[in-house]
Design a protein around this motif. Structure first.
Motif, mmCIF file in Angstrom:
data_model
loop_
_atom_site.group_PDB
_atom_site.id
_atom_site.type_symbol
_atom_site.label_atom_id
_atom_site.label_comp_id
_atom_site.label_asym_id
_atom_site.label_seq_id
_atom_site.Cartn_x
_atom_site.Cartn_y
_atom_site.Cartn_z
ATOM 1 N N LYS A 47 -4.685 -29.057 -25.484
ATOM 2 C CA LYS A 47 -6.144 -29.121 -25.569
ATOM 3 C C LYS A 47 -6.649 -28.482 -26.857
ATOM 4 O O LYS A 47 -7.590 -28.990 -27.489
ATOM 5 N N GLU A 58 -5.838 -39.124 -31.160
ATOM 6 C CA GLU A 58 -5.209 -39.068 -29.841
ATOM 7 C C GLU A 58 -3.875 -38.335 -29.937
ATOM 8 O O GLU A 58 -3.144 -38.489 -30.914
ATOM 9 N N ASP A 179 -6.535 -37.469 -17.857
ATOM 10 C CA ASP A 179 -6.701 -37.506 -19.309
ATOM 11 C C ASP A 179 -5.429 -36.958 -19.929
ATOM 12 O O ASP A 179 -4.471 -36.622 -19.224
ATOM 13 N N ALA A 180 -5.391 -36.881 -21.265
ATOM 14 C CA ALA A 180 -4.170 -36.472 -21.953
ATOM 15 C C ALA A 180 -3.757 -35.049 -21.590
ATOM 16 O O ALA A 180 -2.568 -34.761 -21.427
ATOM 17 N N PRO A 217 -6.585 -45.384 -23.478
ATOM 18 C CA PRO A 217 -7.826 -45.095 -22.747
ATOM 19 C C PRO A 217 -8.001 -45.998 -21.528
ATOM 20 O O PRO A 217 -8.488 -45.551 -20.485
ATOM 21 N N TYR A 220 -5.778 -44.576 -18.719
ATOM 22 C CA TYR A 220 -6.379 -43.403 -18.080
ATOM 23 C C TYR A 220 -7.487 -43.835 -17.119
ATOM 24 O O TYR A 220 -7.583 -43.336 -15.997
#
Length: 271
Positions: A47, A58, A179-180, A217, A220
């Motif tokens: 993060k 990304e 999310d990632a 995206p 996700y």
């Protein structure tokens, strides 16, 4: 606020661009046997890089080294871009707990401004019962209250006669959109492969973990708050270390991430 977002919350303390300092905290939600759950460490490091790099970039991969277990309480994350091109950037970040002279964890990450290209997936999602038909694993660690795991093959501590292959449905609890950062955290959910070999708990420590993120995206969004299937195995263990490899699939067969670890252990042959 979801416990995962609370535990990975960051505040920008100093710097801009290629050299940034964030502050955060190691909370009880992700406590493991020794220090925090490794997935939390990797997630908060991821993060920090994502926020420093900006919304156009990304996360492609992250390698986290677990030097020591971070102490509960305030932590500082120092993020540096080592090289930034037009479409690809290379970052590193150190996480230091309050009062420590050096970092507890460190990570290197690659971020990219991704584009549409020829695409393929090798292999298919393994067959498994629906997550709703599987029983949630009851583990003693605090992080297992926030990370839901429903084994479908080789549950934790089930001795497999040398076979370490396992399958489990996973997601955050309570349910949270994927999310990632969450995907990085969930990559560390497989129980140690050693437990599948000896059929019981013994001391292990992940030394380094790499996560490759393949999800788009659209992937996700398609997963949302649904379960994902993680398959894991070890190729070989001995002389104090073993490897671990895993793939994370969506319910509808999208390959979201691949990951590998090197893990230290000290279990010896019992007479």
């Amino acid at each position: 606020m979801h416990a995962f977002d609370q535990s990975t919350a960051l505040e920008r303390a100093a710097g801009e661009g290629a050299d940034v300092r964030f502050t955060g905290a190691a909370t009880p939600h992700f406590k493991n046997i020794i220090g925090p759950y490794g997935g939390w460490s990797a997630a908060i490091l991821a993060k920090a890089m994502i926020e420093a790099a900006g919304p156009e970039m990304e996360l492609v991969s992250i390698t986290t080294d677990f030097l020591a277990g971070a102490r509960e309480g305030p932590v500082t994350l120092d993020v540096v871009c080592d090289r930034g091109g037009k479409n690809t950037q290379f970052w590193h970040v150190d996480l230091t707990a309050a009062g420590d002279a050096g970092p507890s964890n460190r990570a290197m990450g690659i971020l990219s401004r991704r584009r549409e290209t020829v695409a393929w997936t090798e292999g298919e999602r393994p067959e498994a019962p629906a997550p709703e038909d599987c029983v949630r694993a009851d583990l003693p660690m605090a992080w297992s209250r926030t990370v839901e795991m429903r084994p479908t093959r080789s549950p934790p501590f089930a001795k497999g006669d040398g076979c370490t292959h396992s399958l489990a449905w996973i997601r955050l609890d309570p349910a949270r959109p994927l999310d990632a950062v969450a995907l990085v955290a969930l990559a560390d959910t497989p129980t140690p492969r050693l437990f599948h070999v000896i059929g019981e708990f013994d001391m292990v420590a992940t030394v380094s973990m790499t996560v490759y993120l393949h999800a788009s995206p659209e992937d996700y969004a398609a997963v949302g708050t649904d379960y994902m299937l993680i398959e894991a195995h070890a190729a070989r263990g001995g002389r104090g270390f073993y490897d671990q490899h895993a793939r994370i699939w969506s319910r509808d067969g999208r390959l979201l991430a691949t990951t590998q670890q090197i893990v230290w252990y000290k279990t010896t042959i019992k007479e």
